[in-house]
Motif scaffolding. Sequence first.
Motif, mmCIF file in Angstrom:
data_model
loop_
_atom_site.group_PDB
_atom_site.id
_atom_site.type_symbol
_atom_site.label_atom_id
_atom_site.label_comp_id
_atom_site.label_asym_id
_atom_site.label_seq_id
_atom_site.Cartn_x
_atom_site.Cartn_y
_atom_site.Cartn_z
ATOM 1 N N LEU A 244 0.922 -1.208 -0.137
ATOM 2 C CA LEU A 244 0.237 -0.017 -0.081
ATOM 3 C C LEU A 244 0.992 1.267 0.208
ATOM 4 C CD1 LEU A 244 -2.938 1.092 0.389
ATOM 5 C CD2 LEU A 244 -2.507 1.062 2.962
ATOM 6 N N ALA A 245 0.660 2.190 -0.986
ATOM 7 C CA ALA A 245 1.500 3.598 -0.917
ATOM 8 C C ALA A 245 0.978 4.333 -0.045
ATOM 9 C CB ALA A 245 1.341 3.841 -2.385
ATOM 10 N N THR A 246 1.660 4.865 0.826
ATOM 11 C CA THR A 246 1.195 5.587 1.904
ATOM 12 C C THR A 246 2.356 6.830 2.062
ATOM 13 O OG1 THR A 246 2.389 4.434 3.636
ATOM 14 C CG2 THR A 246 0.100 4.031 3.196
ATOM 15 N N PRO A 247 2.457 7.545 0.756
ATOM 16 C CA PRO A 247 3.298 8.709 0.848
ATOM 17 C C PRO A 247 2.808 9.946 2.076
ATOM 18 C CG PRO A 247 1.851 9.137 -1.079
ATOM 19 C CD PRO A 247 1.411 7.706 -0.104
ATOM 20 N N ILE A 248 3.902 10.376 2.518
ATOM 21 C CA ILE A 248 3.389 11.358 3.626
ATOM 22 C C ILE A 248 4.285 12.752 3.105
ATOM 23 C CG2 ILE A 248 5.378 10.704 4.877
ATOM 24 C CD1 ILE A 248 3.819 11.406 7.298
ATOM 25 N N SER A 249 3.474 13.883 2.991
ATOM 26 C CA SER A 249 3.856 15.111 2.831
ATOM 27 C C SER A 249 3.307 16.166 3.849
ATOM 28 C CB SER A 249 3.570 15.394 1.529
ATOM 29 O OG SER A 249 2.170 15.569 1.173
ATOM 30 N N LEU A 250 4.226 17.171 3.729
ATOM 31 C CA LEU A 250 3.817 18.415 4.779
ATOM 32 C C LEU A 250 4.151 19.628 3.644
ATOM 33 C CD1 LEU A 250 3.227 19.554 7.563
ATOM 34 C CD2 LEU A 250 5.923 19.389 7.871
ATOM 35 N N ASP A 251 3.381 20.415 3.530
ATOM 36 C CA ASP A 251 3.602 21.819 2.964
ATOM 37 C C ASP A 251 3.434 22.801 4.201
ATOM 38 O OD1 ASP A 251 3.209 20.857 0.094
ATOM 39 O OD2 ASP A 251 1.143 20.401 0.536
ATOM 40 N N PHE A 252 4.614 23.704 3.972
ATOM 41 C CA PHE A 252 4.808 24.608 4.994
ATOM 42 C C PHE A 252 5.551 25.904 4.328
ATOM 43 C CE2 PHE A 252 9.228 24.293 5.754
ATOM 44 C CZ PHE A 252 9.494 22.805 5.121
ATOM 45 N N GLU A 253 5.136 26.999 4.960
ATOM 46 C CA GLU A 253 5.912 28.312 4.463
ATOM 47 C C GLU A 253 6.856 28.514 5.240
ATOM 48 O OE1 GLU A 253 3.329 31.592 2.973
ATOM 49 O OE2 GLU A 253 4.638 32.845 4.030
ATOM 50 N N PHE A 254 8.394 28.770 4.721
ATOM 51 C CA PHE A 254 9.518 28.996 5.321
ATOM 52 C C PHE A 254 9.786 30.464 5.321
ATOM 53 C CE2 PHE A 254 13.941 29.455 5.331
ATOM 54 C CZ PHE A 254 14.332 29.184 6.579
ATOM 55 N N THR A 255 9.875 31.083 6.551
ATOM 56 C CA THR A 255 10.186 32.352 6.604
ATOM 57 C C THR A 255 11.637 32.376 7.546
ATOM 58 O OG1 THR A 255 7.805 33.162 6.906
ATOM 59 C CG2 THR A 255 9.642 34.647 7.801
ATOM 60 N N PRO A 256 12.667 32.640 6.555
ATOM 61 C CA PRO A 256 13.901 32.909 7.360
ATOM 62 C C PRO A 256 14.355 33.779 8.515
ATOM 63 C CG PRO A 256 13.999 33.783 5.227
ATOM 64 C CD PRO A 256 12.753 33.493 5.166
ATOM 65 N N GLY A 257 13.404 34.914 8.423
ATOM 66 C CA GLY A 257 13.809 35.956 9.615
ATOM 67 C C GLY A 257 14.774 37.049 8.956
#
Lengths: 152, 168
Positions: free
Chosen positions: B14-27
């Motif tokens: 069973l393919a169970t890809p995991i992904s997290l989209d996020f916005e990176f702010t370097p400061g």
Amino acid sequence: MADSEVLHAEHRLEYPYSRSTGPIIGAFLTALRDGRFVGATGTDGKVIVPPTEYDPLTGDDVGELVEVGPGGVVESWAWVSHPLRKHPLRSPFAWALIRLDGADTALLHVVDAPGPDALATGARVTARFRADDERIGSMADIEAFVLEGGAA
Amino acid sequence: MADETTEQGPVTTLATPISLDFEFTPGIAQSKFLRGLERGEFLGQRCATCGKVYVPSRGTCPTDGVPTTEDVLLGNSGTVTTFCVVNVPFAGQSIEIPYICGQILLDGANLSFMGLLQEIPVDQVRMGLRVEAVWVDEGDLTPSLASVKYFRPNGEPDADYETYKEYL
């Protein structure tokens, strides 16, 4: 853009996992691909759906696989008014615990109903599977459960 | 349907890809560093208390806990303090193996960072090797470390161990 402006960027962290299903979950998923449901018989004779590899009471191997559903009863539910991007349906829906006909345990899935007033604990629902060529052996092969005979 | 199952065989994975989209702010501090990369420059910051130069700077000195306010433009050359030859393939690998990851201590900096080493056989890389950054073409510069293509030997004699032993 001025140097003083703080940067930001969209990122995606992703891992391409795949899992071995084993013989029992594999049989359950194979049945879903065929557009049907199977459960496993426990040592006490109760039918577990989705099936577990081992009897939850004794830890023994589960017994024979039996066909259940596709209809069932809503045991509990929660209405989602504002579906998120990763939710299975774009329109408002219910997460529900559904005990399929012939099963003694409940399955977590989605009920596509017109609204929360149309749904009740004890409501009869039935599975709406995806088209034959779209099913791959996954819980998502069930598009949603729908109320039997339209809105309750 | 039964025939179809026989043809396809039972489901075993069973393919169970995991992904997290996020916005990176370097400061603010890291944004300055990234803006420098966009100009083809390494920009660091100096701590007013201990005098150390951090590149990239996080905006504070980890030793003294004070803001780092003085920007310092660093050169294009540095020293390999330590390195690792990568021989193991992995999913999503974009560089042909074997390749070398080096810790690069830029001249004038008190903090090393990781960089790809190229234009040298893997069995000739050594601690103390003097290297320089090779940048992408001017039109391809972005506020990202992708603006640095890699580091390569700059032809200078190896650095004395005493000059980088604190940065291993």
